[in-house]
Each structure stands twice: as C-alpha cells, then as structure tokens.
Design a protein around this motif. Structure first.
Motif, PDB file in Angstrom:
ATOM      1  N   GLY A   1      40.965  37.790  47.834  1.00 22.93           N
ATOM      2  CA  GLY A   1      40.100  38.626  47.995  1.00 22.93           C
ATOM      3  C   GLY A   1      38.971  38.768  47.121  1.00 22.93           C
ATOM      4  O   GLY A   1      39.495  38.471  45.995  1.00 22.93           O
ATOM      5  N   PHE A   2      37.799  38.875  47.336  1.00 22.88           N
ATOM      6  CA  PHE A   2      36.705  38.814  46.257  1.00 22.88           C
ATOM      7  C   PHE A   2      36.640  40.112  45.374  1.00 22.88           C
ATOM      8  O   PHE A   2      36.875  41.357  46.164  1.00 22.88           O
ATOM      9  CB  PHE A   2      35.299  38.431  46.753  1.00 22.88           C
ATOM     10  N   ILE A   3      36.458  40.392  44.109  1.00 23.95           N
ATOM     11  CA  ILE A   3      36.539  41.489  43.538  1.00 23.95           C
ATOM     12  C   ILE A   3      35.086  41.655  43.104  1.00 23.95           C
ATOM     13  O   ILE A   3      34.678  42.800  43.114  1.00 23.95           O
ATOM     14  CB  ILE A   3      37.475  41.480  42.514  1.00 23.95           C
ATOM     15  N   GLU A   4      34.615  40.456  42.366  1.00 27.08           N
ATOM     16  CA  GLU A   4      33.101  40.490  42.091  1.00 27.08           C
ATOM     17  C   GLU A   4      32.377  39.270  42.520  1.00 27.08           C
ATOM     18  O   GLU A   4      33.335  38.170  42.447  1.00 27.08           O
ATOM     19  CB  GLU A   4      33.016  40.868  40.637  1.00 27.08           C
ATOM     20  N   LEU A   5      31.455  39.216  42.711  1.00 32.05           N
ATOM     21  CA  LEU A   5      30.507  37.963  43.171  1.00 32.05           C
ATOM     22  C   LEU A   5      29.227  38.103  42.546  1.00 32.05           C
ATOM     23  O   LEU A   5      28.445  39.214  42.928  1.00 32.05           O
ATOM     24  CB  LEU A   5      30.614  37.828  44.671  1.00 32.05           C
TER      25      LEU A   5
ATOM     26  N   ASN B   1      41.366  38.040  43.518  1.00 32.70           N
ATOM     27  CA  ASN B   1      42.804  38.321  43.298  1.00 32.70           C
ATOM     28  C   ASN B   1      43.545  37.407  43.754  1.00 32.70           C
ATOM     29  O   ASN B   1      43.213  36.554  44.578  1.00 32.70           O
ATOM     30  CB  ASN B   1      43.167  39.885  43.657  1.00 32.70           C
TER      31      ASN B   1
ATOM     32  N   ARG C   1      35.811  46.503  35.049  1.00 33.20           N
ATOM     33  CA  ARG C   1      35.681  46.712  36.795  1.00 33.20           C
ATOM     34  C   ARG C   1      36.598  45.636  37.267  1.00 33.20           C
ATOM     35  O   ARG C   1      37.550  46.059  38.236  1.00 33.20           O
ATOM     36  CB  ARG C   1      34.330  46.574  37.536  1.00 33.20           C
TER      37      ARG C   1
END
Lengths: 241, 241, 241, 241, 241, 241
Positions: free
Chosen positions: A199-203, A195, A99
């Motif tokens: 920005g957050f992609i997964e947390l 990225n 992902r």
C-alpha cells in the motif's frame, strides 16, 4: 527502453544498500543507512512522556527531526542552528518522515511515550529522505524491542514495515533510486513510501521540467513497488542479524 | 459506488467556484478565489529585480508566500508573525505554490524581475492550497498582462494554464474537492496540480488511515483530471470577462 | 478656511464608511470595516481562559493583534511572519487597539476568558488603525452577544461605545479622516479614540513638519469629536441591523 | 484644587532635574539625566554613513534606541537581549525619541551621517521616556558640536530645542512630571514633547481609568508647557556650563 | 624586567579600584565597580523561586547576565536586544561570572531561591569581566544580608570571597590588570578567578600572538595571586563601610 | 598516587585515539577523530572569499562551527536548529576551536579565502572539544594540501601543529584525558591546547568542587604536555599515511 545512467546501473536497480544497526551506543535504536554514497545516521530516542496534546489520552507519538551536516554536500551549506532556523526543505522532510513512520505504529499499544527519530545526513548523494525513512524504520523497531525487553510495553505497537525510495524520469526513461547526478538532471522526481502490504503511504511527485503523463506515473509507481519490496527484504535481513 | 458526502455533492462534483479579479486595487494582479466556503486572496506583485541568485542571468523568478488569518479556521491559530516564524505546513504550502506556478512560466521571457504571489486565506474550509494555486494563476496572468500593456515584456512568459484540486477516499469512495468535514474524516488525501495539457505538475498523496492501493491512485488521478479541466475552464472564463 | 482635499471632501467630512457584520463564518464576531478604500477585517475570538497573569482573579482580558497583508499597500511590504518578527509600527498599533477596546469593557463581568481582536488590513489607504478600532468594537459586541446567548455571562461587560478617527492639518487647514494622499503630505497627524460620552481614551498627535499650536490642537480635537459621533452612530446602525 | 502628591510636590512642580554632560568618555555626546530618581544615560554616537534608504541623497539621519537595565525597576524584568527581542513598549519609546529629536534637526545640514541616541535607563521611577528625550537633546547638541569642531559640518543642523515631560490627572487634579507612585495610580497620563517655540511635537495621552474631557486636556497641556519651558532652561544652563 | 605600560603603572600594579555600594535603589544588592575607566554596574536580584531544574530539591541558584551598553566602547556596538540575540562573547562571559560566584555559595543554605547578578558595562577599558566578578561578589553579599535581615535564611550561604583579575604578557613582561591599550597589543591574556584561600576557581589563558611557556604561566599566576589578594581586601573594606 | 579510574587507565594514559582521514567525500578535508567512545567528524571547507571584515586586506580566515547530534549523548538534547539558536556552550566551544586553529595559520600565506572547520559530534563520552581541535587540525592540513596541489597557494600557511587534551583532578589525583564518567565526578577540569613547540595556546581550567592549588595546576599542565606530545605524534602518523 535503455538509458545510460551516470552510475551504470540498470533502470530498475537500487544502489548498494547497507543497514548498520547499533552504530552509536547511547540511543535505544541507532542505524547508519547507506544508499550508495548517501549516508544517514538514524537514531530512535525513547522519552517516557507523550507530547502535550496527547497527555492523558493513553496514546504515544512518533516524530522525526532531519538535519544535514553543513558539508554533507558538494558545496557547504549554512548550519541551520547558526542561521537560527530550519529551512522549508528541512521541515518538509521531517514532517514526511514522521508521518511515514506513524503509519506503521499503533499509538495505543505504544502507550504515553514519545519516540523521536533523528535522521542526520553525514554524506549526501541524492535520496536522503528515502534513505532516512528506510533506516529510521529499523531504528524504531530496535527502540520498541528495547521497550519490550524491559517489560515497558506488552503488545507490539509496530504493524508491518515501511520503506521509501525515489523514482524519476531520466532522459525519458523511468529509473529507480536516483543519485544526485540523476536527480539534478531529471525531468520528474517522485518519492514513494510504501508498506509491506504494497500500500502507498506517501507519494510526492514533482515535474521539474515537462509535466508527466498518467502512463509515466504508472511506470514510476511500478518501479517504486519493486524497489521497496527489495528494501523491506533488506530491513528484515538487518533486523534478523 | 455511492457515498453520502456531508455537503450532499456527487463524488465527482466540485464545490461552487468563484474567481473575482481586481479584488484589491494596489496589486498588479488581485484575485479572490472561493472553493465553496474556502476563500483565498491571491495577489501578484511585480518587482523589477530578479532575486540575488539570478542577477545578471537574464531570467526572472516567480515565488509565493502563503498565510492564514488567525481566525480563518474554526478555532483561532496563533499569528505566525507574532510567534516569530512560519510553521512547517506554511512553508511546505508556499513552496508548492511557487513550484506549481513556475511550471507554466518561461523565465527568460519574463526578464530580470520577480513576481511574488501572496496567497492569504480569509476563510478556510479545506483545500486552501489548491484554491490558492488556482487563483494565483489568474493573478499571475493579470500581472503579466499589466507588464505587457506597459511594454515591459514582449514575448508572453505564460505557457498554458495551471490549476489544482484535492481528491481523496472518503468512506471507501473516491471523491473530488474535499471540504473540511471530509478532509478531517477521510482515509487518503491527495493534492494534484495539472496543466491544461493534462500533464501532472505536482501530486502529493498521503494515507491518513489505511494505505492506498494502485487502483485507488488511478481512480483519484482520474477524478483530479476531470476537476482540473473544469477549473481551467473557469479560469479562462474569468480571464475573458 | 478652504482647502482642496485630494478626494474633494469638505474638511470635516468622513470618507464613506461601511461596517459589514458576519463577514467570515468561524469567528464569534467578524466585521469588515471600510473607511473609503481602507478595508480592515476585524474578528473577535473567544477563548475560555484568561491569560496567565489573570488566572484565578475572576477577570477576563481583551487584547488585539494587527497585521497588514503584504500587498495591502501601494508597494509590497515584507511579510512579517517571513521576516520573523512584527515591526515597531505593528506592535504600537496593536497595543493601541487593545488599550482602546479595554476602555469599554468591565473585565469582571467578562469573567475568566480572553477575547482576541484580530485586525487584518486587506487594503490600505490611510487610517488603518482608526478603522480597525471602529470595526473591532462591533466585532467585540457581537462576540459578547454570542456569549450572552449561550448563557456564559449574565452582566453585560460592554459599557458605552468606542470609535476612532484621524485628524490633521493639511495645507494649513484642519481636516477629518485623512486618506493616504493627505496623510503623506500633511504637517500634523493625530489619531483620536473617544467613547460615546465624549471622553478621550487615546490621543496621539505627531508633528511631521512644523510643530502644532494650542489652537490647532483645539481645532483638531473638535473635528475628531464630530467625526467620532458620526462613527458611533454608524456602529449603532450596523448593530441594530 | 489641592492634591496630596506622594512626593509632597506642588501640582505644577517638576522633580529635581540634573543634567550631567560627559558622563562616559567614549561617546561624542554623553549625558546622565535625572528626573528625581529616574536616571537615564543618553549617549550620542556619530557614524559617518547615512542609513541605506538615504544613501546618495545628501541627507543625514538621527535615530534612537532605548533600553532598561533589568533591575532598573522595582522587580527585575527579563533582559531583552536574552529574550531575543525588544518588546512593544521599548520599540514604541525608541520610535518616539527618534521622531522627537529629528524634529529639531536639519538633515541636509547634517550631511550623510547618522547620529544614534542610546537611552539606557539605569534607574526608573516614572517618566523614563520624557527624561530620555530631554537628556538626548543635550547629547545630540554635544555630538554636533564635536562635528563642528572637527570642521565636518559648516551649517548648524540643530534648530531650536526639544524637551519632554509627562502630565496626568492624579486624584482629579492635573499634575506635572509624574513619578512611579503617581503614574501607577493616576487616571490619565499624557507624554508631551515640545520645542522652544512652544509648539507641540508629540502628544500621547492615555486614559487609564475614566476618559478625559476637553478641559482636562487643556489643563494638562498648559502644565506641560510650563514644565517644558523650565526643562529647556535647564538644558541651556547645562550646555552653557 | 621593565616595561613602559601605556598607563605608566608598575607591572604588578592594579588600576585604581572603586567599589560603590547602593548605587541604584531597587536591587537587593547594587554595586558600581570601577577598575580605572572600566565601570560596571552589578545588581543582585532575589527571586523566591528556584529555577525549574532545582524545584523541590531544597537548593537555590546563583546566575549571571552580562551586557554592554552600545557606546560603552570606543566605537558603537550593535545593541544585542535589537540584533535579537546575545553574542558568543556575551554568553561566554556571563557563564563565567555565574560559575565563579556559585563557587562561594552553599546552595542548600540559600534555600529554594534564585539570585541573579546583572553586570552591565557602562564604560569599557579592558577587564570588564574581571571587574564584573569582583563587583558582583559584593552585590551578592549585600543581597544575602538583605535576606538574613528579613529572617529568610538562617545559615550564611556565602563561604569566603571571590575576585578576579586579568594578567598578560605585554612586550615580553608579565603585567597585572590590563587596560584596553595593553589588552589589544599584548601577546597573551589570562583571566584568573580566585578565592580568599588562594585557590583557583577559573583560569582562562589565550595566546593572541606567540604561545606562552610554563614559566610565563607561573609568572602570570603569581601576579594574579597578588592582585586578587588586594582586590579581596578592597571588597572587605567596601563591605565594612 | 594511585586512583581507580572508571576505565581502568593509568592516570597519565590517553584513551585509544583514532584519526581517520577522508571519512566523507565532498569536503576538502574530512577526518573522523575518536578519543575512546567520543567520535567527532571534522570537515574543512574552502571558500574562495575572505569574510567581510578582511576583504581587500590580502588575508584569509579560519573559523569553526561545532554541533552535537541530538542523541550523541546519554539522554537526547534538543536540536539547536529546531530551538532556533545555538547555546552558550556551543558558541564557547566553537570560538575556542577557531582561535586554537588560527594560532598555527599564517593568514597572509592563506590568501583571501576562508576555511571553515565543522566539528560535529556523532557520539559523546567526554572531551569532545579537545578531540575536535585535534581532528580539525588534520582536516585543515588536508584542505591546505588540496589548495597547494591546485596551485592556489604557494607558501605553506600552516606553521607547526596544534592539539588539545583535557586534564583534571579525579579523586585527588591528576589524570589525563577525562571520559564522561570522570568528567562528571571530578573536582577540577582543565582543557589545554598546545603547539608542537610545547607552547600553550589556550588553557581553561574550572574548579567544579574545591578550588585548585598552584601545585595542582603544575601537575595538570605537565600531564597535558605529555598527552599533547602523544597526540601530535598521532596526527603526524595519520598525515603520513
């Protein structure tokens, strides 16, 4: 806030990170990434077919598989191939890697092909999944460059960069990039994928001991931002080399 | 900020939640939980043995298994028992449920026994894992009450309450408790597990489309806090009935 | 002949039977059937492809899968999906359900499609396979009606009705529709599937203790005939509702 | 009623039956049984441990496994060991064989040991399960005799005899002991297991085409009785040889 | 050099070898081969499709599967189909049989079809893999003759003959065709596959106890040559019968 | 005899061989062995329990597992853990490695413990099994030294040395240590395992094209002897470093 990290690092310090490209010779992208003593071999393999569910749609796919050599860890783990199945942790990690990397890929520009990122842990000391994501990004860029050089794709399917790091609360203090000694003793552990736009992609945060508060979440997020910015700079340097 | 949710709900509104205890008769705890059209049967089964890795340590264990009936969803999914293995999503969810519930259990007070929480989705409309955690907590409390009534345990092993909800960014607006129509169309999706002290137990955010910013993370966290407080009140009401 | 059945029923009395249509909302047919405390959710799912061995033959197929939630029974059973295979009992039952329902289907009239009957036991108290067959018939009829309403089929592929019941010799007396208390104590147990013309479709008798005689076979067959006639009347009433 | 059986047999005639004891040399009981062209090798293996669920209860167990060589049939079947699982038909048959043989065994007299009956079909021409039961009985008696000769058991755990045969309705006429040509063309097929007291142990009837009536059930039962009496006489003769 | 072989054979003597063709009736080739008490049923099955990796290449394939009945040996082995996988020894042997037989086949002349050699051990007394290869060759020739008779192939795809035997060092003396008593006690064991031109196709030697020297390798090779010449003569005689 | 080897090597020349000890830090023995571009990570893990079949016999065990990273080869192979089983080639190789190493171990002196040799191929270019055996020997010696240093064993369980190499007939000429280009084009390929006394431990020859003659077997054996002597010298040098 001060804390005695087992490694002697400052709370906001990454471990020494190394990104070695072209580590093996067959794969279109092959990167050995080290976060301290954690070493993961990330290869990117190009297959000129899209997976079944995308056939005829003009789109490609990026997927990941994760494995750990049986003695990458302190005591030997069963070999998953011998046990006959991948464990839940393995599946969870490889889904996360897939992902995360797809978040920076324009699948239309990739065209009907599949890039598989194999992340195999040669030695583990905490943070194998975040090292894997950080290294797999570089292998992916190399594989795409290989496609471009052969004229197989025209538009660049990679937009931006993706890297990952773990953060946690160790002895009450937010710390960056936990090694195994910290990871097994900390109260809270969070893996963060971001990225290069911040920005957050997964947390994915987990309270091992006491539940964490909003201000702790904030402090950990800030640490992750700092660490990931450094990791993205290291990826760029490696790719420029 | 206004948004037209497919369900017509306000951005911070939960779906109608129902918690039916004693839904089936054999299990020590048996709860049918509904978050709108999502319906999950949560049973708690007591086994008077600890798992192998805890034998002789005077501690118990709480674990979870998750399943979805093949036609709980819009189109039929393969039966995992027939395919011969549980998929990665299933394993990921049942690991999450287990960790979440263990966060409110004093395993020493539980003694050398295992409580297994089976969460089986009869009908799915988004948010099955958060409904499962919220319902399984009530089944767990009932199973522990059953043990207490029989004098098998003396100290209460449950401390506090645990509930879960999903939040997301739908058409640019943070919304609470996504149903399937929103879930499949939203940019960002976050599952949050909290306790009744307002602490985070698990937090898993995924950017499906564009990466999310710090302020969006804050807004979603706040919504989750509000929703979970309501869910914990509903759990209390159900347990008092 | 008199016998004290644990439930207090007369030897030739069925348990209270309930057939609830449209129990879940996604499936083309969805029935919750109850034979006393035995509750089975039967869904019928339409797939517009025939299985591989029938492709291009202008015929359809009806098949069944059976499962039991881990805590449907008095003590918890392993989840078959987690064990990695369906047990012999499960396979035997789902083969029986499939054969029984195909006995009332004109596969040419169905056309090249597959209807899968998923029979999942939510609560078990004996007779799960006979309840499953009885409920699955109603779900099948609903799924076929759904196809007819959409104009997908013209001729009705269902001819007649199919229902099933168990009979046995309990304390020397032939009894109808055994519950778990009787089933685990009886000498002989027979599952009977019949159609509305009074013909036998399946008949599976097992001597648990002493072997049964011809006259006992006759008495059990007669009881089954009576019970199935009542069940078929209940199916009709449910479908007329 | 007359019927042209493919084999030219009278409706109530068995195929030539042969029971060869001591067919292989390692097993405690080893019988090659032939019902016409159907040939099944039945071995009985003694293990001086009861299965786990009977440990310490002073009782033994008799169980069966069934297999078919890949080319026992007209066209080659996949090898189940290579496919990685036993199919539903295989599991169903081996459960039937085990139950049937346990019906003539006093498990207390057997003591804490297990006898496994392996029934492997070398050549198939219909009726493999009934041949297997008939042959396995002889292998079981031989294995028990071996135990008695070594003084391992004192009371005879075998009471009576058990044999099996198939019956069916072929072209409207009840016939005994169907071969493959009849089996694949008949309307109804019933496998019957009986003991030497004329009692039914198992009875499994399936309507392949039209449902069968009570009088057909009666006629088939009578044929089975006749055939099984002959088979039991042949078992006795073989054991006396 | 003299040695007391358990069987009383001379060091260079084969066991009595029997090759029975047409042992079962369905397969295109069906041979029961006996090397003393070792008995292996070898069937050759013709499938008019090449395996996937050869489709459209105008070539055929010959492959083998190997199995051992659970009680072919002195103590019962688990059934591989029940265990859910073939063991390493089984896979190793069936790969050896397949390679050995392909060595005498012109796959172009065979055309796009597959011949599967199933080698199932009914009784084991050492040397099952060498008996299997020797018998499978005859079954293969019969299957090819069946194809020729039907005009399916024109050129003969079989060139030469293939047979196999084991040799070893038993009590310091090289011996031919080890039975189980010798095999389990010998120091070195070598399986040799040769063609009728005296060429080696496979040679697999293993030192169980002390490592073997060049002169022992020479002596064993010479013995194997002698034994295989005799086996090839027996194959010819059987095929001429 | 002259031959143009793709690598330009003389017929009797090994590839450059490198043996790096202590390659990873957790295992008791950890060796990266390279035969040219073939790189295998060999770790030796000590477990202070004997396997089940040796419990209480005062003996230890040495066993091996083999794996290949999916992209160790020119085109990507499926991950065996994901496929759910180890292939026949993998099982065959790991059985060979285990037998070969046990040939130099006094299992009584080792005591009731297990040493597992994990041989994982990071990059493949022919000869992975021979490189694995050669490297695993060094890892085994290091693990035994670790046991000795801790006083866990008193007598040295290692007697002599073991190494392996492949030989073959390439374009009619016997050559030593085939790389992938030669391996895939050669007529005959033989893997040889020997000890430092010049004895053969394993010898596995396969004719890919034409069958090989006695004189070719002799020439290949002689080449193997030469190569293994060199490899054993390199092992000694590495262990002395």
């Amino acid at each position: 806030m001060t804390v005695a990290r087992p490694s002697g690092r400052a709370p906001d310090a990454l471990r020494p990170v190394r990104i070695e490209r072209h580590y093996t010779r067959h794969a279109e992208g092959s990167v050995l990434v080290s976060f301290g003593d954690t070493r993961v071999l990330c290869t990117a393999s190009v297959d000129n077919r899209a997976p079944g569910f995308l056939r005829g749609k003009g789109e490609g796919w990026v997927t990941a598989e994760y494995g750990m050599l049986p003695r990458a860890t302190n005591s030997r783990n069963d070999r998953e191939a011998a046990r006959g199945k991948q464990g839940g942790r393995t599946l969870e990690i490889q889904r996360l890697i897939g992902r995360s990397l797809r978040a920076c890929v324009d699948r239309g520009a990739l065209g009907e092909r599949t890039i598989t990122l194999d992340c195999d842990v040669l030695q583990a000391d905490g943070g194998t999944r975040t090292a894997a994501i950080t290294g797999a990004y570089v292998a992916l860029v190399d594989a795409v460059a290989w496609l471009k050089k052969r004229g197989a794709i025209t538009r660049d399917p990679i937009h931006g960069a993706v890297a990952a790091v773990s953060v946690g609360i160790f002895q009450g203090v937010p710390v960056l990039d936990l090694d195994y000694a910290e990871d097994s003793a900390c109260d809270t552990d969070m893996n963060v994928v971001m990225n290069d736009g911040g920005g957050f992609i997964e947390l994915q945060g987990t309270a091992e001991g006491h539940a964490f508060r909003r201000d702790e979440l904030d402090a950990m997020s800030a640490l992750a931002e700092k660490g990931i910015a450094e990791l993205i700079a290291l990826q760029r340097a490696a790719l420029a080399a």
